[in-house]
Design an enzyme around this catalytic site. Structure first.
Site, PDB file in Angstrom:
ATOM      1  CE  LYS A  42      28.581  57.627   4.742  1.00  0.00           C
ATOM      2  NZ  LYS A  42      28.903  57.530   6.185  1.00  0.00           N
ATOM      3  CD  GLU A  72      33.727  43.033   2.195  1.00  0.00           C
ATOM      4  OE1 GLU A  72      32.881  42.264   2.684  1.00  0.00           O
ATOM      5  OE2 GLU A  72      34.531  43.687   2.870  1.00  0.00           O
ATOM      6  CB  CYS A  75      32.353  40.953   6.570  1.00  0.00           C
ATOM      7  SG  CYS A  75      33.940  41.312   5.777  1.00  0.00           S
ATOM      8  CD  GLU A 106      27.732  40.163   8.801  1.00  0.00           C
ATOM      9  OE1 GLU A 106      28.926  39.982   8.507  1.00  0.00           O
ATOM     10  OE2 GLU A 106      27.030  41.035   8.262  1.00  0.00           O
TER      11      GLU A 106
END
Length: 490
Positions: free
Chosen positions: A189, A263, A297, A396
């Protein structure tokens, strides 16, 4: 752009048959939303397509289940699977310009970067094909009493591979190449904002002749993704994305103990030691503190500097970043493109305002480029006088925003490097690599580069703490898709 236009034309020519299920292209079921793919550099509509529905998930999982439970793929020898993966790799290599332009067109990553980074895609298939030849899928052992034992590596089953928009195909292929090598079947997906890359991958897998149902592809949004992770036919969920979404997936999978690898986010520190030469720091710190406009990331978004050298280092860094051209990502001389979407720019601007409000000072940037009135552009932004407790140092941001944090002595440096909920990557800059290694051992993070920035598909990548569970890449990435079975001979 010419190649991207041809790609879009080819996808549009399929009409609404944008789903790949059971080895066939299918139109989505009734009731799916119509989704837009927008070019972030000019805000123009690239593509409109119908989203997969919950009914489509049932079809895709059934196809993957049939291919795993009764099909040939898990029953092929590893070497036979490897030969098929090499065919996929060759087909992907032939479409490199197309993949690079699709990445740039959908995300805004500059073409100079995507033209190089896209080679990771066939590289992952070639690498895991090689492991099919060498990995000990059957390990002969002997008990201390003399009895014979075979420890067998078997595929985990049907995998839901869910990936984000920032590096759409690279992140998907980390999962697909390793999962297929292990003998799993896949329901992928991709993000609804970036479906083009996964579409091309499905075409290559079909052309390579992999059995029907081994790989299925459903571009869709959150609701469909949530149904997929809850599906009883899914044995394992492999997810790359936000930490918040990863926590939701882990909670959901726990109800039936489905296997999970995650992750997730990062807030990586670049630690500059007293003896580091700034000319040796900048070549990797500048591009990897804000790669893909900071939408990666592992970006080195916290720069820890000895207080005695802070001004010198900040001046050199901002001078170097100031020379990076922000503009059209398809232009060869552009070093930074736009953010990927309007909501992302809104998010980043909110963090910049929060940084100001909490007392950090802007050393450069902080606004939108005056010369660019179309597209989701934002200036590279550098904060100084940042404390580890500030929001911009803790959360983040996923944009071109870097925080400089001062430290006094090595103990303070380690404490501040580890003062985060995340632990994905990091860097240590020093004139003494062995000292850098000693510092890296004290950093609570999944990987660290001494004097640079390296992420290698043949090495494990993943995080400590809230940066995730499990590893991708390397032998460890293959083992993420394996269940271990012990067979005794009495």
């Amino acid at each position: 752009m010419e190649q991207l236009n041809r790609t879009l034309h080819g996808i549009k020519a399929r009409g609404n048959a944008g789903l790949f299920i059971g080895g066939e292209w299918r139109a989505p079921g009734a009731g799916g939303a119509l989704l837009d793919v927008v070019a972030p550099h000019n805000e123009e509509l690239l593509l409109q397509y119908a989203e997969a529905t919950i009914a489509d998930v049932d079809l895709a999982v059934a196809a993957a289940r049939e291919a795993f439970d009764r099909g040939p793929w898990p029953r092929l020898s590893p070497q036979e699977r490897g030969a098929q993966l090499r065919k996929v790799a060759a087909l992907l290599k032939a479409r490199m310009p197309e993949l690079a332009e699709a990445w740039t067109g959908q995300v805004g990553a500059v073409i100079g970067f995507t033209s190089k980074a896209s080679y990771q895609v066939p590289g992952l298939f070639d690498y895991y094909a090689g492991l099919c030849d060498t990995y000990p899928f059957v390990d002969e052992r002997t008990r201390s009493s003399g009895g014979k034992v075979r420890v067998v590596a078997e595929p985990a089953g049907v995998v839901a591979a869910i990936t984000p928009w920032n590096a759409p195909l690279v992140l998907l292929c980390y999962k697909v190449a390793a999962g297929l090598a292990a003998g799993c079947t896949i329901v992928a997906k991709p993000s609804p904002e970036t479906p083009i890359d996964a579409h091309i991958l499905a075409e290559c897998i079909a052309e390579a002749g992999l059995p029907a149902g081994v790989f299925n592809m459903l571009p869709a949004g959150r609701e469909v993704g949530d149904y997929l992770i809850r599906h009883a036919g899914i044995d394992k969920v492999s997810f790359t994305g936000s930490t918040a979404a990863g926590k939701h997936i882990a909670r959901t999978a726990a109800d039936r103990l489905a296997r999970v690898s995650l992750e997730l986010g990062g807030k990586s520190a670049a630690v500059i030691l007293e003896d580091a030469k700034i000319e040796n720091v900048l070549p990797s710190l500048v591009p990897y503190s804000m790669p893909i406009t900071g939408q990666v990331c592992f970006s080195l978004t916290r720069v820890l500097t000895p207080r005695s050298r802070r001004d010198e280092i900040v001046e050199a860094y901002t001078s170097a970043v100031g020379k990076v051209k922000v503009g059209d990502p398809f232009a060869a001389d552009s070093g930074m493109g736009p953010l990927a979407m309007q909501r992302q720019r809104d998010r980043v601007e909110g963090y910049i305002e929060k940084g100001r409000a909490e007392g950090a000072k802007i050393a450069m940037g902080g606004g939108r480029p005056a010369s660019l009135n179309r597209g989701f552009f934002i200036e590279p932004t550098v904060f100084v006088d940042v404390e580890p407790t500030m929001t911009i140092a803790r959360e983040e941001i996923f944009g071109p925003v870097v925080s400089f944090i001062d430290y006094d002595g090595e103990e303070d440096m380690i404490a501040k490097a580890n003062a985060t909920d995340y632990g994905l990557h990091g860097a240590v800059y020093t004139g003494d690599p062995e000292h850098g290694y000693a510092v890296a051992r004290q950093m609570r993070t999944g990987s660290v580069t001494v004097n640079g920035m390296i992420v290698d598909i043949e090495m494990p990548f993943g995080g400590f703490k809230q940066s995730g569970l499990g590893r991708e890449g390397g032998i460890e990435g293959l083992e993420t898709y394996i269940e271990t079975k012990t067979i005794y001979f009495a």
